[in-house]
Design a protein around this motif. Structure first.
Motif, PDB file in Angstrom:
ATOM      1  N   PHE A 179       0.832  -1.208   0.000  1.00 39.53           N
ATOM      2  CA  PHE A 179       0.000   0.000   0.000  1.00 39.53           C
ATOM      3  C   PHE A 179       0.867   1.259   0.000  1.00 39.53           C
ATOM      4  O   PHE A 179       0.529   2.257  -0.638  1.00 39.53           O
ATOM      5  CB  PHE A 179      -0.938   0.004   1.213  1.00 39.53           C
ATOM      6  N   PHE A 180       1.980   1.195   0.739  1.00 42.99           N
ATOM      7  CA  PHE A 180       2.910   2.331   0.763  1.00 42.99           C
ATOM      8  C   PHE A 180       3.372   2.666  -0.654  1.00 42.99           C
ATOM      9  O   PHE A 180       3.355   3.836  -1.069  1.00 42.99           O
ATOM     10  CB  PHE A 180       4.111   1.992   1.651  1.00 42.99           C
ATOM     11  N   LEU A 181       3.764   1.658  -1.409  1.00 41.96           N
ATOM     12  CA  LEU A 181       4.226   1.872  -2.783  1.00 41.96           C
ATOM     13  C   LEU A 181       3.111   2.388  -3.683  1.00 41.96           C
ATOM     14  O   LEU A 181       3.325   3.293  -4.494  1.00 41.96           O
ATOM     15  CB  LEU A 181       4.781   0.565  -3.352  1.00 41.96           C
ATOM     16  N   ILE A 182       1.924   1.829  -3.516  1.00 44.55           N
ATOM     17  CA  ILE A 182       0.789   2.239  -4.350  1.00 44.55           C
ATOM     18  C   ILE A 182       0.445   3.699  -4.119  1.00 44.55           C
ATOM     19  O   ILE A 182       0.289   4.483  -5.077  1.00 44.55           O
ATOM     20  CB  ILE A 182      -0.445   1.342  -4.074  1.00 44.55           C
ATOM     21  N   PHE A 183       0.343   4.101  -2.849  1.00 47.95           N
ATOM     22  CA  PHE A 183       0.010   5.499  -2.529  1.00 47.95           C
ATOM     23  C   PHE A 183       1.092   6.448  -3.028  1.00 47.95           C
ATOM     24  O   PHE A 183       0.797   7.528  -3.541  1.00 47.95           O
ATOM     25  CB  PHE A 183      -0.199   5.666  -1.024  1.00 47.95           C
ATOM     26  N   LEU A 184       2.358   6.040  -2.867  1.00 44.51           N
ATOM     27  CA  LEU A 184       3.454   6.896  -3.301  1.00 44.51           C
ATOM     28  C   LEU A 184       3.394   7.143  -4.811  1.00 44.51           C
ATOM     29  O   LEU A 184       3.504   8.286  -5.271  1.00 44.51           O
ATOM     30  CB  LEU A 184       4.797   6.255  -2.922  1.00 44.51           C
ATOM     31  N   LEU A 185       3.184   6.088  -5.581  1.00 43.21           N
ATOM     32  CA  LEU A 185       3.140   6.233  -7.042  1.00 43.21           C
ATOM     33  C   LEU A 185       1.905   7.008  -7.492  1.00 43.21           C
ATOM     34  O   LEU A 185       1.973   7.812  -8.429  1.00 43.21           O
ATOM     35  CB  LEU A 185       3.165   4.846  -7.698  1.00 43.21           C
ATOM     36  N   LEU A 186       0.783   6.790  -6.816  1.00 48.00           N
ATOM     37  CA  LEU A 186      -0.446   7.505  -7.175  1.00 48.00           C
ATOM     38  C   LEU A 186      -0.291   9.009  -6.966  1.00 48.00           C
ATOM     39  O   LEU A 186      -0.626   9.810  -7.852  1.00 48.00           O
ATOM     40  CB  LEU A 186      -1.623   6.983  -6.351  1.00 48.00           C
ATOM     41  N   VAL A 187       0.217   9.389  -5.784  1.00 50.76           N
ATOM     42  CA  VAL A 187       0.373  10.813  -5.485  1.00 50.76           C
ATOM     43  C   VAL A 187       1.378  11.452  -6.431  1.00 50.76           C
ATOM     44  O   VAL A 187       1.152  12.553  -6.959  1.00 50.76           O
ATOM     45  CB  VAL A 187       0.817  11.023  -4.016  1.00 50.76           C
ATOM     46  N   TYR A 193       2.486  10.447  -9.534  1.00 46.57           N
ATOM     47  CA  TYR A 193       2.170  10.487 -10.959  1.00 46.57           C
ATOM     48  C   TYR A 193       0.839  11.171 -11.274  1.00 46.57           C
ATOM     49  O   TYR A 193       0.541  11.426 -12.437  1.00 46.57           O
ATOM     50  CB  TYR A 193       2.201   9.071 -11.541  1.00 46.57           C
ATOM     51  N   PHE A 194       0.058  11.468 -10.250  1.00 48.23           N
ATOM     52  CA  PHE A 194      -1.170  12.238 -10.461  1.00 48.23           C
ATOM     53  C   PHE A 194      -1.006  13.673  -9.960  1.00 48.23           C
ATOM     54  O   PHE A 194      -1.971  14.332  -9.606  1.00 48.23           O
ATOM     55  CB  PHE A 194      -2.351  11.561  -9.759  1.00 48.23           C
ATOM     56  N   LYS A 195       0.243  14.145  -9.949  1.00 50.32           N
ATOM     57  CA  LYS A 195       0.515  15.489  -9.440  1.00 50.32           C
ATOM     58  C   LYS A 195      -0.167  16.579 -10.259  1.00 50.32           C
ATOM     59  O   LYS A 195      -0.500  17.635  -9.736  1.00 50.32           O
ATOM     60  CB  LYS A 195       2.019  15.739  -9.372  1.00 50.32           C
ATOM     61  N   LYS A 196      -0.386  16.346 -11.556  1.00 53.85           N
ATOM     62  CA  LYS A 196      -1.067  17.340 -12.384  1.00 53.85           C
ATOM     63  C   LYS A 196      -2.515  17.522 -11.939  1.00 53.85           C
ATOM     64  O   LYS A 196      -3.038  18.633 -11.922  1.00 53.85           O
ATOM     65  CB  LYS A 196      -1.013  16.935 -13.857  1.00 53.85           C
ATOM     66  N   ILE A 197      -3.148  16.413 -11.573  1.00 57.63           N
ATOM     67  CA  ILE A 197      -4.521  16.486 -11.060  1.00 57.63           C
ATOM     68  C   ILE A 197      -4.530  17.206  -9.710  1.00 57.63           C
ATOM     69  O   ILE A 197      -5.423  18.022  -9.430  1.00 57.63           O
ATOM     70  CB  ILE A 197      -5.131  15.076 -10.920  1.00 57.63           C
ATOM     71  N   ILE A 198      -3.519  16.918  -8.891  1.00 57.23           N
ATOM     72  CA  ILE A 198      -3.425  17.544  -7.567  1.00 57.23           C
ATOM     73  C   ILE A 198      -3.311  19.061  -7.700  1.00 57.23           C
ATOM     74  O   ILE A 198      -3.946  19.821  -6.958  1.00 57.23           O
ATOM     75  CB  ILE A 198      -2.228  16.974  -6.783  1.00 57.23           C
ATOM     76  N   THR A 199      -2.500  19.525  -8.651  1.00 56.16           N
ATOM     77  CA  THR A 199      -2.298  20.970  -8.808  1.00 56.16           C
ATOM     78  C   THR A 199      -3.529  21.670  -9.369  1.00 56.16           C
ATOM     79  O   THR A 199      -3.690  22.888  -9.191  1.00 56.16           O
ATOM     80  CB  THR A 199      -1.101  21.239  -9.740  1.00 56.16           C
ATOM     81  N   LYS A 200      -4.423  20.941 -10.025  1.00 57.89           N
ATOM     82  CA  LYS A 200      -5.605  21.545 -10.633  1.00 57.89           C
ATOM     83  C   LYS A 200      -6.810  21.570  -9.702  1.00 57.89           C
ATOM     84  O   LYS A 200      -7.630  22.481  -9.762  1.00 57.89           O
ATOM     85  CB  LYS A 200      -5.974  20.799 -11.919  1.00 57.89           C
ATOM     86  N   TRP A 201      -6.923  20.556  -8.843  1.00 61.67           N
ATOM     87  CA  TRP A 201      -8.123  20.417  -8.005  1.00 61.67           C
ATOM     88  C   TRP A 201      -7.840  20.891  -6.587  1.00 61.67           C
ATOM     89  O   TRP A 201      -7.069  20.272  -5.849  1.00 61.67           O
ATOM     90  CB  TRP A 201      -8.583  18.967  -7.993  1.00 61.67           C
ATOM     91  N   LYS A 202      -8.488  21.992  -6.202  1.00 62.45           N
ATOM     92  CA  LYS A 202      -8.295  22.575  -4.877  1.00 62.45           C
ATOM     93  C   LYS A 202      -8.750  21.630  -3.770  1.00 62.45           C
ATOM     94  O   LYS A 202      -8.098  21.527  -2.722  1.00 62.45           O
ATOM     95  CB  LYS A 202      -9.077  23.896  -4.781  1.00 62.45           C
ATOM     96  N   ILE A 203      -9.831  20.925  -3.991  1.00 64.18           N
ATOM     97  CA  ILE A 203     -10.361  20.015  -2.972  1.00 64.18           C
ATOM     98  C   ILE A 203      -9.390  18.871  -2.702  1.00 64.18           C
ATOM     99  O   ILE A 203      -9.230  18.431  -1.560  1.00 64.18           O
ATOM    100  CB  ILE A 203     -11.756  19.463  -3.399  1.00 64.18           C
ATOM    101  N   ASN A 245       5.626  24.149  -2.566  1.00 61.88           N
ATOM    102  CA  ASN A 245       6.921  24.257  -3.240  1.00 61.88           C
ATOM    103  C   ASN A 245       7.125  23.183  -4.311  1.00 61.88           C
ATOM    104  O   ASN A 245       8.246  23.002  -4.789  1.00 61.88           O
ATOM    105  CB  ASN A 245       8.050  24.197  -2.209  1.00 61.88           C
ATOM    106  N   LYS A 246       6.031  22.457  -4.627  1.00 61.88           N
ATOM    107  CA  LYS A 246       6.044  21.475  -5.717  1.00 61.88           C
ATOM    108  C   LYS A 246       7.094  20.382  -5.540  1.00 61.88           C
ATOM    109  O   LYS A 246       7.692  19.902  -6.509  1.00 61.88           O
ATOM    110  CB  LYS A 246       6.230  22.185  -7.070  1.00 61.88           C
ATOM    111  N   GLN A 247       7.309  19.983  -4.298  1.00 66.86           N
ATOM    112  CA  GLN A 247       8.183  18.851  -4.002  1.00 66.86           C
ATOM    113  C   GLN A 247       7.320  17.585  -3.948  1.00 66.86           C
ATOM    114  O   GLN A 247       7.052  17.018  -2.892  1.00 66.86           O
ATOM    115  CB  GLN A 247       8.926  19.078  -2.681  1.00 66.86           C
ATOM    116  N   PHE A 248       6.863  17.152  -5.133  1.00 68.74           N
ATOM    117  CA  PHE A 248       5.819  16.131  -5.195  1.00 68.74           C
ATOM    118  C   PHE A 248       6.294  14.743  -4.756  1.00 68.74           C
ATOM    119  O   PHE A 248       5.515  13.984  -4.180  1.00 68.74           O
ATOM    120  CB  PHE A 248       5.232  16.066  -6.599  1.00 68.74           C
ATOM    121  N   LEU A 249       7.532  14.400  -5.037  1.00 70.19           N
ATOM    122  CA  LEU A 249       8.003  13.072  -4.640  1.00 70.19           C
ATOM    123  C   LEU A 249       8.121  12.967  -3.125  1.00 70.19           C
ATOM    124  O   LEU A 249       7.727  11.967  -2.523  1.00 70.19           O
ATOM    125  CB  LEU A 249       9.339  12.754  -5.301  1.00 70.19           C
ATOM    126  N   LEU A 250       8.660  14.026  -2.492  1.00 73.95           N
ATOM    127  CA  LEU A 250       8.737  14.033  -1.032  1.00 73.95           C
ATOM    128  C   LEU A 250       7.338  14.082  -0.418  1.00 73.95           C
ATOM    129  O   LEU A 250       7.081  13.448   0.605  1.00 73.95           O
ATOM    130  CB  LEU A 250       9.566  15.228  -0.556  1.00 73.95           C
TER     131      LEU A 250
END
Length: 367
Positions: A193-201, A203-213, A317-322
């Motif tokens: 689960f740790f690996l799955i959540f890490l990869l999801l967050v 690689y979906f960083k573009k969605i994260i930056t667009k959706w305020k919620i 600060n867009k440090q998405f991997l961390l």
């Protein structure tokens, strides 16, 4: 001179953290006096970090932050807080790139020392209850998580400004090997689960930056996870609704254990609860539950609030991997005491460093 000092400090810090990790996490069951070394190692980290920090240019906010850390130690009088503060001081002026480098080496050292002490008979190679190989560690879970951390660290590359994952064939093969070992041998789904959540967050960083919620949910995730841990502990019973019983099974009986502590112990502002080895074999997994009952509501609140600030500042600060690493630890920490083990990951350190105004700003000028 500054470069030489920084390089020397990094080497000393790596050695001390690796030493503390080996003393703390490896199962020296018949060498109990060895575990007392951890206090002196942390003491060394504390004073050497202060000495190193004196070489850096301080502004008034830096002094205020250090006073804040000292006040935490004074008011809580907790060895856990002292360790957390020591690690935060140690990483105050360490770049993110060097933090990853340090913890990669620390992880490798732990695995090597655990394996050597295990095959030499100094520490147990198998879990007494399950007979599963633990390679010198207390049980298979720490070993599984260390393998998982290492598989991620090896994939990380740094371009001078941000981090990315570099999918080289040999590193991908190692990652797949780790996943197979965790799932099919250790039956440790926390690592998966740790690996799955890490990869999801990540690689979906573009969605994260667009959706305020989505951004808001990510920032306040530690509050939600901590609240849900205690809600589940107080509402679970053998006659609970099906989904709570299912969650208890998925988490290997964690809710049942939490329910016991919730009904037999009262949460206190400052706690010093000693875990009784006669109760569930001394098991109290789950970072938020563990910190709350063992160290108290105040320390839990500071850490959870720090995790919130860390998520916010990393996102800003867009440090998405961390950020992905932190989110994975915060979620996985629901059922495992991952956040407590500051020798194997930097979550607690980042939680305290999030209160440091110059944290990420300084990092950008110190690669």
């Amino acid at each position: 001179m500054a470069f030489t000092t920084d390089k020397l400090y990094k080497r000393i810090l790596t050695f001390l953290i690796a030493s503390d990790a080996c003393v703390t996490n490896i199962n020296y069951n018949h060498l109990s006096t060895l575990t007392h070394l951890s206090f002196f190692i942390v003491l060394a980290i504390f004073f050497i970090s202060l000495l190193f920090d004196l070489f850096k240019t301080f502004i008034v906010y830096d002094y205020i932050y250090i006073c804040f850390l000292f006040l935490l130690i004074f008011f809580t009088k907790s060895s856990f807080v002292f360790s957390a503060v020591s690690f935060a001081l140690a990483l105050m002026y360490i770049s993110f790139n060097n933090v990853i480098s340090i913890y990669t080496i620390v992880t490798i050292v732990q695995l090597i020392v655990g394996f050597i002490t295990g095959i030499s008979g100094i520490t147990p190679m198998h879990d007494n209850l399950t007979n599963i190989l633990t390679f010198g560690f207390i049980n298979e879970n720490p070993f599984a998580m260390l393998l998982t951390y290492l598989s991620v660290y090896l994939l990380i590359s740094f371009n001078g400004k941000s981090f990315s994952l570099h999918w080289q064939c040999n590193k991908v093969f190692f990652l797949l090997f780790v996943i197979c070992v965790n799932v099919f041998y250790f039956k440790d789904y926390t690592a998966l689960f740790f690996l799955i959540f890490l990869l999801l967050v990540f690689y979906f960083k573009k969605i994260i930056t667009k959706w305020k919620i989505v951004q808001i949910m990510i920032v306040v995730l530690p509050i939600i996870t901590a609240w849900f841990s205690f809600w589940a502990a107080s509402h679970y019973s053998s006659l609970s609704s099906n989904w709570l019983n299912m969650l208890d099974k998925i988490t290997s009986g964690r809710l049942n254990i939490w329910s016991y502590y919730s009904s037999h112990y009262t949460l206190q502002l400052f706690s010093n609860l000693k875990i009784d080895d006669r109760i569930f074999n001394g098991t109290l997994d789950g970072s938020y539950i563990y910190i709350g009952f063992v160290y108290g509501i105040f320390i839990l609140s500071v850490i959870v609030l720090g995790l919130v600030f860390a998520n916010f500042r990393l996102l800003k600060n867009k440090q998405f991997l961390l950020l992905a690493f932190m989110i994975s630890l915060e979620i996985s920490g629901f059922s495992e005491a991952l956040l407590v083990n500051m020798q194997t990951n930097f979550a607690i350190s980042f939680a305290l460093l999030a209160f440091f105004p110059s944290w990420i700003h300084y990092d950008g000028n110190n690669h």
